[in-house]
Design a protein around this motif. Structure first.
Motif, PDB file in Angstrom:
ATOM      1  N   ASP A 123       0.845  -1.197   0.000  1.00 30.08           N
ATOM      2  CA  ASP A 123       0.000   0.000   0.000  1.00 30.08           C
ATOM      3  C   ASP A 123       0.878   1.244   0.000  1.00 30.08           C
ATOM      4  N   TRP A 124       0.482   2.260  -0.748  1.00 27.42           N
ATOM      5  CA  TRP A 124       1.323   3.441  -0.920  1.00 27.42           C
ATOM      6  C   TRP A 124       1.704   4.078   0.415  1.00 27.42           C
ATOM      7  N   ARG A 125       0.867   3.936   1.435  1.00 21.64           N
ATOM      8  CA  ARG A 125       1.172   4.521   2.736  1.00 21.64           C
ATOM      9  C   ARG A 125       2.338   3.823   3.417  1.00 21.64           C
TER      10      ARG A 125
END
Length: 125
Positions: A98-100
């Protein structure tokens, strides 16, 4: 959430091959995706990665020869490989996070990615 690699096979030295990583269960644009490879008897190593926004990273050993692209409409990523040699023989994997949870400084860290494909074999003769 699933990643499925395809496109592996056998190619002559100096040739090219294009690997694909089909993503299902999530929107690829919201993840960073890395490509890794593991040669026989060696540890898995990072080949390259693509982050949200299209930023790419490559290992020194493949810079100028490999290119990662992303097709958001098809939810698919590709690894275009050229000038292949025996040094590129390996099983290739795509992996996502996930980009986070993505940090460019550790694009080649396996620990960053929590979703992995099954791998596809590349042979150079």
């Amino acid at each position: 959430v699933q990643l499925v690699e395809s496109g592996g096979g056998s190619v002559q030295a100096g040739g090219s091959l294009r690997l694909s990583c089909e993503v299902s269960g999530y929107t690829v644009s919201r993840y960073c995706v890395g490509w890794f490879r593991q040669a026989p008897g060696k540890e898995r190593e990072g080949v390259g990665a693509i982050y949200t926004g299209g930023t790419t990273h490559y290992a020194d050993s493949v810079k100028g020869r490999f290119a990662i692209s992303q097709d958001n409409a098809r939810n698919t990523l590709s690894l275009q490989m050229s000038s292949l040699s025996s040094e590129d023989v390996a099983t290739y994997y795509c992996a996502a996070a996930d980009w986070r949870a993505c940090t460019s400084a550790v694009w080649d860290s396996q620990a960053q990615y929590n979703i992995w494909g099954q791998g596809t074999q590349v042979t150079v003769s």
